[in-house]
Write a protein that holds these residues in place. Sequence first.
Motif, PDB file in Angstrom:
ATOM      1  N   LEU A   6       0.847  -1.184   0.244  1.00  0.00           N
ATOM      2  CA  LEU A   6      -0.026   0.081  -0.054  1.00  0.00           C
ATOM      3  C   LEU A   6       0.847   1.394  -0.031  1.00  0.00           C
ATOM      4  CD1 LEU A   6      -2.686  -1.313   2.551  1.00  0.00           C
ATOM      5  CD2 LEU A   6      -3.080  -0.707   0.276  1.00  0.00           C
ATOM      6  N   CYS A   7       1.882   0.961   0.917  1.00  0.00           N
ATOM      7  CA  CYS A   7       2.880   2.589   0.991  1.00  0.00           C
ATOM      8  C   CYS A   7       3.486   2.722  -0.599  1.00  0.00           C
ATOM      9  CB  CYS A   7       3.839   2.263   1.875  1.00  0.00           C
ATOM     10  SG  CYS A   7       3.207   2.431   3.699  1.00  0.00           S
ATOM     11  N   GLU A   8       3.980   1.567  -1.121  1.00  0.00           N
ATOM     12  CA  GLU A   8       4.497   1.739  -2.416  1.00  0.00           C
ATOM     13  C   GLU A   8       3.614   2.210  -3.550  1.00  0.00           C
ATOM     14  OE1 GLU A   8       5.776  -2.295  -3.117  1.00  0.00           O
ATOM     15  OE2 GLU A   8       7.788  -2.144  -2.107  1.00  0.00           O
ATOM     16  N   LYS A   9       2.246   1.960  -3.334  1.00  0.00           N
ATOM     17  CA  LYS A   9       1.157   2.389  -4.146  1.00  0.00           C
ATOM     18  C   LYS A   9       0.736   3.986  -3.914  1.00  0.00           C
ATOM     19  CE  LYS A   9       0.768  -1.248  -7.109  1.00  0.00           C
ATOM     20  NZ  LYS A   9       1.279  -1.303  -8.406  1.00  0.00           N
ATOM     21  N   GLY A  10       1.261   4.408  -2.856  1.00  0.00           N
ATOM     22  CA  GLY A  10       0.964   5.879  -2.670  1.00  0.00           C
ATOM     23  C   GLY A  10       0.110   5.977  -1.356  1.00  0.00           C
ATOM     24  N   ALA A  11      -0.334   5.137  -0.857  1.00  0.00           N
ATOM     25  CA  ALA A  11      -1.218   5.240   0.385  1.00  0.00           C
ATOM     26  C   ALA A  11      -0.570   6.297   1.575  1.00  0.00           C
ATOM     27  CB  ALA A  11      -1.354   3.941   1.197  1.00  0.00           C
ATOM     28  N   ARG A  12      -1.400   7.220   1.852  1.00  0.00           N
ATOM     29  CA  ARG A  12      -1.000   8.184   2.908  1.00  0.00           C
ATOM     30  C   ARG A  12      -0.630   7.787   4.279  1.00  0.00           C
ATOM     31  NH1 ARG A  12      -3.480  13.937   1.213  1.00  0.00           N
ATOM     32  NH2 ARG A  12      -1.675  14.570   2.544  1.00  0.00           N
ATOM     33  N   THR A  13       0.559   8.005   4.650  1.00  0.00           N
ATOM     34  CA  THR A  13       1.161   7.817   6.144  1.00  0.00           C
ATOM     35  C   THR A  13       0.772   8.879   6.965  1.00  0.00           C
ATOM     36  OG1 THR A  13       3.369   8.628   5.597  1.00  0.00           O
ATOM     37  CG2 THR A  13       2.879   6.241   5.107  1.00  0.00           C
ATOM     38  N   ASP A  14       0.454   9.877   6.713  1.00  0.00           N
ATOM     39  CA  ASP A  14      -0.031  11.042   7.730  1.00  0.00           C
ATOM     40  C   ASP A  14      -1.640  11.038   7.963  1.00  0.00           C
ATOM     41  OD1 ASP A  14      -0.731  11.751   4.980  1.00  0.00           O
ATOM     42  OD2 ASP A  14      -0.136  13.822   5.213  1.00  0.00           O
ATOM     43  N   ASP A  15      -2.214   9.960   7.383  1.00  0.00           N
ATOM     44  CA  ASP A  15      -3.692   9.926   7.683  1.00  0.00           C
ATOM     45  C   ASP A  15      -3.973   8.696   8.946  1.00  0.00           C
ATOM     46  OD1 ASP A  15      -6.200  10.183   7.630  1.00  0.00           O
ATOM     47  OD2 ASP A  15      -6.716   9.312   5.687  1.00  0.00           O
TER      48      ASP A  15
END
Length: 664
Positions: free
Chosen positions: A293-302
């Motif tokens: 998910l992170c590699e696909k651009g999921a926001r980590t500040d949410d």
Amino acid sequence: MEPTAHSQQNESTASSTETAEDLAFELNAAVRDNSIKGVLDLLERGADVNSKAGGGWTPLQSAVQANNEDLVWLLLDKGACPYARKDNGGTAFTEAAIVGNVNILELLLDHGLNINDHDNNGFTAFMEAAWYGREEALKFLYSKGANVNLRRAVSEERAKLHKGGATALMDACREGHFSAVKTLVQEMGADVNICDNRGRNALIHALKKGCAKESYKSAVSIGHFLLDCGVDVNRKDECGKTALILAVEMQSPDLVEALLEKGEIDIDDADEEGNTALMVAVEKNDCNIAKLLCEKGARTDDGNLIAVANRKRAHNMACLLRHYNAKFVPENPEDWEPKSKRWRDQLKNLYKIYRLMIGNLKIFQCIEQRIHNTSQGGIYLGLHSGTEARGYMYLCFPLWEKNLEEHLQEPEDQMDYKDGLRMIFQALRELHSLGFAHQDLHPRNFFIDLGGKIYLADFDNRRTLIEGKKELVNSDLEALGRLMLYVLTRGKKPLQQVSVEDLAADSPDYNEALDLVNSLVSHDERGLEGLSKHPFFWSKQTRFRFLKSIWNKIKVLHNEKDVFQGPNVAESFPYPWWTKEIDRMVLNIMEKPRKAKPYTNDVTDLLRLIRNLDEHPNIRISNRIGDHAEYFLKLFPALTIYVYNSLHQNPKYSHLADIQVPSL
């Protein structure tokens, strides 16, 4: 004492009833034991072939459930009713579909059963066959005309609770019957994008049970199949969970990757509790899916992802999240109490959950936070102000506590109906001034904020450009007339049923209200602009001031009586004997001391009296009748509208009706 003939008869009837019940019980038991001999014996002893056991089961339905074709033939031959229903509305036909027996289905169809008949929960035989994965029954029913895309029909009450609406395909997906799913889609043309009454499509149904070990494999297979068939990947379940979130809950990296490859999916979409797919992956400590998910651009500040990882003692997950720029977010202990009573709980939830800000706007587009559904999207609760982002246009309004329909249904309703209608008129005037007709002036389209201000909404895009089309304006005026009656009668009747007969004749504004409604319905030439200055909106003081001023305006004319006798003055004076109705002492005082010209029953003399009484106040009269405005408007309630309309309808004197009133 010997029993009477009547009491003997009652005992005999009771005994007969008990015997019939016993026979019915034994017959049903014999059917369930597959005992043809027992069934024949009981029928010969008088057992009712259509008697019902617990739950409304008939012997025929029990025979079908037992999948005993010989018994089914026997019972039908003995007169069993194929149309009989259990307590839940099910028939022998739906039971045959559950069993999957094509021979029994065909036999019952030959007896005239409706192939799309359904039980009380909306289940057809075709749906039952799909639910239990009976492919042969599915194929047979389809060949006989079963509607493959029929949605589950439910009662109006259940539909309001978003029950029903599912299709046979959704049933097969939910129960994990992969082969049946392929048959429904590939051979029968089942639509993969139909939604049930909760907005769930076949993909959502397929993934709902995917977390269970026994259904995981079939859910993954069905999910991949539906994705290949072009299913909508952005649908949600009843808790706001997307297919992506459900796939993460299943901990299926293959399915997660397949969903993300579709491109149109919103990777940061959240469920009703504010959880995104990444949050779910972190909660489950699934580093493989979290990394994907992170590699696909999921926001980590949410969301407070680091805090969750720390709580789980998931060191590797925390390192992964920091690698993708996640930060620890301190908790906000501050409590906050909304002003709104109606939306209090939802607003407090919105305040507490962590959401990314869009400018200064905090909003969460989930069912719990939705105020109103529209064809153009939805109206959601929000905090602070708004801006445009992510392809959505966020229009921010003061919090609407309720709509006009809801407000008028409340027993504690304290609305100033005249002030409310003034705002309603103003809202429609502004819309017309922009060149649009509304075309849907329903109480549900007027919203009231915490301060009591009324807003006219058009979220279903029903408005139409006027462009000289007078009929559109007239249609709005007619609808406004109905809406006015609805408000004046406090919504006691539905909008389309309310009429002028429902107005309270003893209301102080009755005559003005009746005239204004009639003017709206008859498309008065003054239009909305002119009717917004109608005496209905005047206060008592303004109406009395208007009556006092008229005599001064007409006395300078050569013949003041012409004002109320013009060819266009259709109404007759409503008080032709007013001198008999007014307090005799008042009339005597106003005539004798000053040896004034006697007052006649003409309207002009009544206006002269009102003006003279104001210019020559008398303490005896004031003590006698109290407040002048209250006295005259109560004694002659139709006088104001009569004078106003007489002036307005006479072109020569219409300007005399002009009076300064507060702006709408």
